[in-house]
Design an enzyme around this catalytic site. Structure first.
Site, PDB file in Angstrom:
ATOM      1  N   ASP A 220      -8.243  -0.680  -8.694  1.00 59.03           N
ATOM      2  CA  ASP A 220      -6.799  -0.803  -8.431  1.00 59.03           C
ATOM      3  C   ASP A 220      -6.460  -2.127  -7.730  1.00 59.03           C
ATOM      4  OD1 ASP A 220      -7.453  -0.496  -5.739  1.00 59.03           O
ATOM      5  OD2 ASP A 220      -6.652   1.542  -5.570  1.00 59.03           O
TER       6      ASP A 220
ATOM      7  N   SER B 253      -4.953   6.302   0.354  1.00 56.67           N
ATOM      8  CA  SER B 253      -6.017   5.376   0.698  1.00 56.67           C
ATOM      9  C   SER B 253      -6.896   5.880   1.861  1.00 56.67           C
ATOM     10  CB  SER B 253      -5.383   4.004   1.009  1.00 56.67           C
ATOM     11  OG  SER B 253      -6.357   3.023   1.172  1.00 56.67           O
TER      12      SER B 253
ATOM     13  N   HIS C 213      -3.246  -0.786  -5.855  1.00 59.05           N
ATOM     14  CA  HIS C 213      -3.519   0.115  -4.739  1.00 59.05           C
ATOM     15  C   HIS C 213      -2.237   0.537  -4.016  1.00 59.05           C
ATOM     16  CE1 HIS C 213      -6.203   1.931  -1.863  1.00 59.05           C
ATOM     17  NE2 HIS C 213      -5.569   1.345  -0.872  1.00 59.05           N
TER      18      HIS C 213
END
Ligand SMILES: *[C@@H]1O[C@H](CO)[C@@H](O)[C@H](O)[C@H]1NC(C)=O
Ligand SMILES: *[C@@H]1O[C@H](CO)[C@@H](O)[C@H](O)[C@H]1NC(C)=O
Ligand SMILES: *[C@@H]1O[C@H](CO)[C@@H](O)[C@H](O)[C@H]1NC(C)=O
Length: 422
Positions: free
Chosen positions: A372, A208, A401
């Site tokens: 996501d 991320s 995610h």
């Protein structure tokens, strides 16, 4: 299947059976010969690692109870789950974790009288559980355990690069002392990981926000350094062009995934952070035509972020956004090392926020799209074309995610992306 091949999500599923074969090869090598594990440096995602603080004499608390730890040395500011169950402590947390932009030095700094440090740099220990006293609040533990299960050892073949997630870096010419110090440490860690492992190059796995940071890190190293030290870059769910929900968290606050914390209580703190401007959707990915936020009288596209910041009462952030954030996302040049991106798709993800009136004080209606659950598909795959020569992209269907580091199917894909020979 060579990692340089372009892999679609269907291929990701085909890959999974291959995982067993690859793993057994590495496992047998542990028992005997051949194929040493590629050294791995993990850069965790946003608000995933511990952060310590201490309050000095300069600290001016808003209420006496926030001064309890003043002069008492280091304590764990993030994450103390128990402390945040108490709304009074949430207020203290909010003021202690805040930062501020200082226009004179053109840099961000901590709140006055609050010193911070990132513990366990070099190890995965600082992000296995953000609160080691509350081990069920974690999405990295399973990933680290899987790596250990195939023979990785912390400090020997496996390294962690936790960082102060409130900060970021800025384009050349703009100071960013905390982010720059992190990059210096990360560089030293990659070199050490390589040295300990017979000079072999390192695989950098980053989740991320950690992925976008690690990408900026790579761009800033000389190409010969990258080629010498980086075997592969594995960004997982990196938001290359921001996320639509990044606008909502600026409007309404971010409770950092803690269900019992009111996001509004952390709104001021969240707005004050350098890293909070990074998730704003970038024009290069979302374009000038796609409406991202609508109110009764106005439509905001990715080109309208300055107006949006003004409208939500963050006019002071427009300058730093335009000079320190936007230029970093205008182009996404290839880092020119082998890359294997892993992303989750097929999960409902807010793509447009529709406010019924002209204000932002009610919850918007959300129009969903692909992604996501947090990062929009367009942002997840934004580097796919530009990096074609060096990158493979694997889409894992129906995985969220954070699920990418928890779901078995996704973990198999991530670990394959780490182990596959170049
Ligand atoms: C977490 O907060 C609680 C409540 O304020 C406190 O009793 C405890 O000592 C804190 N834990 C750490 C590790 O700082
Ligand atoms: C963790 O466990 C506590 C009780 O021990 C529970 O109240 C809490 O909801 C759990 N948190 C998560 C994220 O599962
Ligand atoms: C993804 O979820 C949808 C809807 O729940 C389902 O129909 C589909 O089979 C799932 N796909 C995969 C690959 O799991």
């Amino acid at each position: 299947m060579a990692i340089s091949a372009r892999l679609r999500w269907a291929a990701a599923l085909l890959l999974v059976p291959a995982v067993a074969a690859i793993l057994s090869k590495h496992l047998s090598s542990r028992r005997g010969r051949q194929l040493p594990l590629p050294p791995v440096v993990v850069v965790p995602g946003y608000a995933t690692n511990e952060l310590d603080a201490r309050l000095t004499e300069l600290y001016r608390p808003s209420s006496p109870c926030c001064a309890a730890r003043k002069g008492q040395g280091w304590f764990r500011l993030y994450l103390n789950y128990t402390a945040l169950e108490d709304p009074a402590e949430v207020r203290c947390f909010a003021e202690q974790i805040s930062a501020a932009y200082d226009a004179v030095s053109d840099d961000y700094r901590n709140a006055m009288g609050v010193e911070t440090r990132v513990p366990f740099f070099g190890s995965t220990r600082g992000f296995r559980y953000p609160d080691p006293d509350r081990r069920n609040f974690s999405y990295m533990d399973r990933f680290v355990s899987r790596l250990e299960g195939i023979g990785y050892r912390d400090g020997e073949t496996l390294f962690g690069a936790p960082y102060d997630f409130r900060y970021a870096v800025a384009p050349p010419g703009h100071p960013s002392s905390v982010g720059t110090a992190f990059f210096r440490r990360l560089k030293g860690l990659v070199e050490r990981a390589s040295r300990i492992n017979g000079g072999r190059p390192v695989t950098i796995v980053a989740h991320s926000y950690g992925g976008t940071l690690a990408y900026q890190f790579l761009l800033r190293q000389p190409l010969p350094w990258r080629r010498r030290f980086v075997r592969r870059f594995v960004p997982v769910a990196a938001p290359w062009g921001g996320v639509v929900l990044g606008m909502l968290t600026l409007v309404a606050g971010n409770n950092l995934g803690l269900r019992f914390v009111d996001p509004l209580a952390l709104k001021g703190a969240y707005r004050s952070l350098q890293s909070s401007l990074w998730p704003l959707p970038s024009p290069s990915v979302f374009g000038a035509a796609q409406p991202l936020v609508t109110t009764r009288s106005r439509t905001y596209t990715a080109n309208d972020m300055p107006d949006f910041l003004e409208a939500i009462g963050m006019g002071a952030a427009v300058g730093p956004y335009e000079s320190r954030v936007l230029p970093l996302f205008r182009e996404l040049p290839s880092p020119r090392v082998p890359v294997a991106c892993v992303v989750g798709v097929g999960v409902d993800t807010p793509e447009m926020l529709a406010y019924p009136g002209d204000g932002f004080d009610v919850a918007p209606r959300m129009v969903m799209g692909d992604g996501d659950g947090l990062v929009n598909l367009a942002s997840l795959v934004a580097v796919d074309r530009a990096w074609r020569r060096h990158a493979a992209l694997v889409k894992v269907r129906n995985v969220s995610h954070t699920g990418l580091h928890v779901d078995d199917r996704a973990l198999a894909v991530v670990i394959t992306a780490i182990l596959l020979p170049n």
